[in-house]
Motif scaffolding. Sequence first.
Motif, PDB file in Angstrom:
ATOM      1  N   ALA A  23     -13.849   4.140   1.985  1.00  0.00           N
ATOM      2  CA  ALA A  23     -13.153   4.134   0.699  1.00  0.00           C
ATOM      3  C   ALA A  23     -14.058   3.622  -0.417  1.00  0.00           C
ATOM      4  N   GLY A  76      -3.328   6.096  -6.341  1.00  0.00           N
ATOM      5  CA  GLY A  76      -3.722   4.693  -6.297  1.00  0.00           C
ATOM      6  C   GLY A  76      -3.785   4.087  -7.685  1.00  0.00           C
ATOM      7  N   ARG A  81     -14.876   6.678  -2.963  1.00  0.00           N
ATOM      8  CA  ARG A  81     -14.054   6.523  -4.173  1.00  0.00           C
ATOM      9  C   ARG A  81     -14.809   5.793  -5.294  1.00  0.00           C
ATOM     10  N   PRO A 140     -12.963  -1.333   4.385  1.00  0.00           N
ATOM     11  CA  PRO A 140     -13.136   0.093   4.684  1.00  0.00           C
ATOM     12  C   PRO A 140     -14.242   0.710   3.833  1.00  0.00           C
ATOM     13  N   GLU A 144      -8.232  -4.759   3.229  1.00  0.00           N
ATOM     14  CA  GLU A 144      -8.255  -3.325   3.537  1.00  0.00           C
ATOM     15  C   GLU A 144      -7.183  -2.581   2.754  1.00  0.00           C
ATOM     16  N   GLN A 174       0.838  -1.198   0.000  1.00  0.00           N
ATOM     17  CA  GLN A 174       0.000   0.000   0.000  1.00  0.00           C
ATOM     18  C   GLN A 174       0.877   1.253   0.000  1.00  0.00           C
ATOM     19  N   ARG A 187      -7.744   0.389  -0.087  1.00  0.00           N
ATOM     20  CA  ARG A 187      -7.154   1.716   0.097  1.00  0.00           C
ATOM     21  C   ARG A 187      -6.074   2.014  -0.945  1.00  0.00           C
ATOM     22  N   SER A 188      -5.686   1.015  -1.724  1.00  0.00           N
ATOM     23  CA  SER A 188      -4.730   1.225  -2.815  1.00  0.00           C
ATOM     24  C   SER A 188      -5.409   1.581  -4.129  1.00  0.00           C
TER      25      SER A 188
END
Length: 331
Positions: A252, A208, A256, A249, A222, A197, A226-227
């Motif tokens: 995110a 990302g 996103r 998460p 996770e 990450q 998050r990446s």
Amino acid sequence: MQAIVFDDFGGPEVLVPRDLPIPEVRPHDLMVRNAAIGVNRADLLHRKGAYGRAYFGDADTMGLEIAGTVVALGPQVQGFAVGDRVMGIVGGGAYAELSRIDHRMAMHVPQGLDLVEAGAVAEVFVTAHEALFHLAGLRAGESVLIHAAAGGVGSAAVQLAHAAGARVFATASGDKRDAVLGFGADVCIDYRSEDFQTVVAQATEGKGVDVVIDFVGAPYLEANVRSLAVGGRMVCVGLLGGAANASLPMDAVLYRHLKIFGTVMKSRTPEVKQAMVQRFAKQWLAALEAGTIRPVIDRRFALADAAQAHQHMESGANIGKILLLPAGTER
């Protein structure tokens, strides 16, 4: 014919060679004398009892992919003839000298590709294509993070993503870095000593990646999410690290606008698997013939030594595919 069977679920030692009757050719079948048989992680799960005694359409013995020569065919077969070199995916029954395969899940082996090498193509490249392009919609100029990049599907995915014009981040152990870079990865991350990450965030200036292809499961969930960049897509192909205690998460995912897919081939309907094979063939057989993509073979074992092949896969030492070769096949 010689085949590999097991009477009880368990470790590699339960796999034994045994003579079985040659299967009957059905209307849509090719009967293939196998030159090479691919070993897949699904075979290990099958041996351990993960699927029970399920029947997946072609045989209740194990094995999902073959390459060989057509020796007989059913009356409704189109596009193939006795003597053709073919490769493809079967619903069980690959671990044998002869296997039947629905002709709609078979592909002609491209000129210039060795028949034994062709045994390392179908399962991994079809799975990789499905994850990268059919589900994740990867496009030229995008970025992708591919985990377990030295394995069979991982090495195929790196090659396909690179050939499609994507920027490829890949995770593998440090001793496999040179091999993974050779497949076409732009950045290889040592999962034992580096945090993927963090590496992705630094390399993309916090943006990302557009796509994540994951084989690990819960421990990576996770960090994978998050990446991902805004509008990112993740495809879960395996659960090498298990499925329990995963943390998703949701912030995110929500903010996103992320998409998460899961895919597995073994238990899909024949119609779905046929479509998967045909999608791959349409887009990539020419690249196989040209050598733009290539099967990656780690080791070859005699069919009778299937237990040793499973032990080798479970060790995690392989780079690329492990093949079984029936007696009489040049190793």
